[in-house]
Design a protein around this motif. Structure first.
Motif: not given
Length: 57
Positions: A36-52
């Motif tokens: 099972v993989t948790l979508p933590i990487r996606r969460l960090v990438e999405v919030t980081g992209g929004a901040y940038e």
């Protein structure tokens, strides 16, 4: 006014997502062992992209 609030809120959300990812690392590693993989990487990438994107404006 909206722009002045957006950047700090997005920065806080990004930092919170990174901290959450670090805190959940042992659980994520255990879950990965069972397939099972948790979508933590996606969460960090999405919030980081929004901040940038907010920082560029």
């Amino acid at each position: 006014m909206k722009h002045r609030l957006t950047r700090p809120v997005l920065f806080a959300a990004y930092q919170l997502s990174v901290a959450t990812g670090i805190a959940l690392l042992p659980i994520a590693l255990a879950a990965r062992r069972v397939g099972v993989t948790l979508p933590i990487r996606r969460l960090v990438e999405v919030t980081g992209g929004a901040y940038e994107r907010a920082s560029v404006q």
